[in-house]
Motif scaffolding. Structure first.
Motif, mmCIF file in Angstrom:
data_model
loop_
_atom_site.group_PDB
_atom_site.id
_atom_site.type_symbol
_atom_site.label_atom_id
_atom_site.label_comp_id
_atom_site.label_asym_id
_atom_site.label_seq_id
_atom_site.Cartn_x
_atom_site.Cartn_y
_atom_site.Cartn_z
ATOM 1 N N MET A 2 7.291 7.809 -0.417
ATOM 2 C CA MET A 2 7.641 6.641 0.381
ATOM 3 C C MET A 2 6.339 5.501 -0.362
ATOM 4 N N LYS A 3 5.308 6.083 -0.368
ATOM 5 C CA LYS A 3 4.147 5.086 -0.849
ATOM 6 C C LYS A 3 4.499 4.386 -2.180
ATOM 7 N N GLU A 4 5.082 5.449 -3.059
ATOM 8 C CA GLU A 4 5.632 4.927 -4.380
ATOM 9 C C GLU A 4 6.726 3.821 -4.436
ATOM 10 N N ARG A 5 7.643 4.174 -3.422
ATOM 11 C CA ARG A 5 8.671 3.419 -3.166
ATOM 12 C C ARG A 5 8.092 1.839 -2.752
ATOM 13 N N PHE A 6 7.391 2.175 -1.674
ATOM 14 C CA PHE A 6 6.563 0.884 -1.219
ATOM 15 C C PHE A 6 6.210 -0.214 -2.278
ATOM 16 N N ALA A 7 5.188 0.539 -3.193
ATOM 17 C CA ALA A 7 4.440 -0.068 -4.339
ATOM 18 C C ALA A 7 5.513 -0.738 -5.216
ATOM 19 N N LYS A 8 6.475 -0.059 -5.540
ATOM 20 C CA LYS A 8 7.373 -0.755 -6.587
ATOM 21 C C LYS A 8 8.309 -1.838 -5.858
ATOM 22 N N LEU A 9 8.379 -1.699 -4.713
ATOM 23 C CA LEU A 9 9.165 -2.812 -4.128
ATOM 24 C C LEU A 9 8.243 -3.971 -4.066
ATOM 25 N N LEU A 10 6.911 -3.831 -3.914
ATOM 26 C CA LEU A 10 6.219 -5.166 -3.862
ATOM 27 C C LEU A 10 5.956 -5.569 -5.163
ATOM 28 N N LEU A 11 5.852 -4.805 -6.142
ATOM 29 C CA LEU A 11 5.477 -4.960 -7.406
ATOM 30 C C LEU A 11 6.803 -5.459 -8.038
ATOM 31 N N GLY A 12 8.009 -5.192 -7.689
ATOM 32 C CA GLY A 12 9.234 -5.749 -8.315
ATOM 33 C C GLY A 12 9.622 -4.928 -9.585
ATOM 34 N N ASP A 53 -4.557 2.571 3.673
ATOM 35 C CA ASP A 53 -4.047 3.594 2.414
ATOM 36 C C ASP A 53 -2.509 3.027 2.119
ATOM 37 N N TRP A 54 -2.181 2.719 3.014
ATOM 38 C CA TRP A 54 -0.571 2.066 2.478
ATOM 39 C C TRP A 54 -0.759 1.026 1.445
ATOM 40 N N LEU A 55 -1.493 -0.109 2.026
ATOM 41 C CA LEU A 55 -1.825 -1.314 1.209
ATOM 42 C C LEU A 55 -2.300 -0.977 -0.235
ATOM 43 N N LEU A 56 -3.440 -0.319 -0.251
ATOM 44 C CA LEU A 56 -3.962 -0.118 -1.349
ATOM 45 C C LEU A 56 -3.416 0.808 -2.515
ATOM 46 N N SER A 57 -2.359 1.671 -1.853
ATOM 47 C CA SER A 57 -1.618 2.553 -2.717
ATOM 48 C C SER A 57 -0.794 1.735 -3.611
ATOM 49 N N VAL A 58 -0.483 0.524 -3.512
ATOM 50 C CA VAL A 58 0.187 -0.378 -4.471
ATOM 51 C C VAL A 58 -0.725 -0.586 -5.825
#
Length: 298
Positions: A2-12, A53-58
């Motif tokens: 889930m964190k990986e999906r969250f990060a890639k969503l923000l990073l495009g 933790d969620w924010l910095l996972s990006v």
């Protein structure tokens, strides 16, 4: 996952960190505010850790290509490009995490204190040991404030200046300094910062003037630690499209704000302690009435 999906969503899907316009998740960062010198509740501390933790996972997925030497199975070496954490994140994030932990630890130290916000400080003031601990905490927190401010200033300096902001920069410098109030100091900081960038981009030969302006701007920020961000910095943050820089800027700004608030609360407490001790000392002075003698009865 889930964190990986969250990060890639923000990073495009752009692992450089600059693939899309990124509006900083301020609700995450601004959730950690303090108004009293006391430990965070377990619930607030847990929520803060989860959110960060969620924010910095990006940042785990913001990388850059670096050359690396690889060995052939049969001997010899060859150079290949490998993904590594981006250098600015690699340097600044561990430092910010350490400052974060130190500030939380300082707040945790305010348990079983001699002072209470409902009943005020003790009638006779704080003990000498308690006051020394407060002063030590203040010095430590002030150093954290300086470190967070330095990181924030460096990140802002690296941010791209919006074209609209460049066009709006004034064409002349100020002739005098008005430091009568924080408002006038902010106006001065805006003007000085504008001058720095004018000389940097248009008049590189005036290096000494630019250096003096940068020193003046730094001194203004030291004299007024609670000074609001300049117009140019605000514009940079609003128009910034670089995810890694946005996270570093936001994280360092919250650490800066937290350290400043703790320092201010300690200063308030020390001021009340001084006033309490002066009042107690004044009340303890015994006033003796003058002795009157009747000369005729002697």
């Amino acid at each position: 996952m889930m964190k990986e999906r969250f990060a890639k969503l923000l990073l495009g899907e752009d692992m450089s960190g600059g693939g899309m316009e990124f509006i900083l998740l301020l609700p995450f960062l601004m959730s950690l505010q303090i108004f009293l010198l006391q430990p965070l509740s377990p619930q607030r501390k847990l929520m803060w850790r989860i959110e960060m933790d969620w924010l910095l996972s990006v940042t785990d997925f913001i990388v850059e290509l670096k050359p690396s030497l690889q060995e052939f199975p049969g001997g010899g070496t060859f150079e290949v490009m490998v993904h590594r954490p981006r250098s600015d994140l690699l340097v600044n994030l561990p430092a910010l995490k350490k400052l974060d932990a130190m500030l939380i630890s300082i707040l945790d130290g305010f348990h079983n204190s001699e002072f209470d916000y409902a009943d005020r400080v003790p009638p006779s003031g704080l003990s000498e040991d308690s006051r020394k601990r407060l002063q030590l905490c203040r010095e430590c927190t002030h150093q954290i404030l300086k470190a967070a401010t330095a990181i924030n200033n460096n990140v802002l300096a690296e941010m791209e200046i919006p074209i609209a902001s460049l066009k709006s920069l004034p064409k002349c410098e100020k002739d005098y300094l008005d430091l009568s109030s924080e408002y006038s100091a902010l106006e001065m900081a805006n003007s000085v910062e504008a001058s720095v960038h004018i000389w940097k981009h248009k008049y590189l030969r005036r290096h000494s003037l630019r250096a003096k302006a940068e020193t003046l701007l730094q001194n203004l920020r030291l004299r007024f630690p609670g000074l609001c961000q300049t117009s140019l910095d605000t514009s940079k943050i609003q128009h910034n499209k670089e995810v890694g820089q946005s996270i570093l800027e936001g994280y360092s700004r919250v650490m800066e704000s937290l350290a400043f608030n703790i320092t201010a609360r300690i200063d308030d407490l020390l001021y009340v302690d001084d006033a309490t001790k002066k009042r107690a000392a004044a009340e303890s002075i015994t006033v003796y009435e003058p002795v009157r003698f009747d000369v005729g009865s002697l």
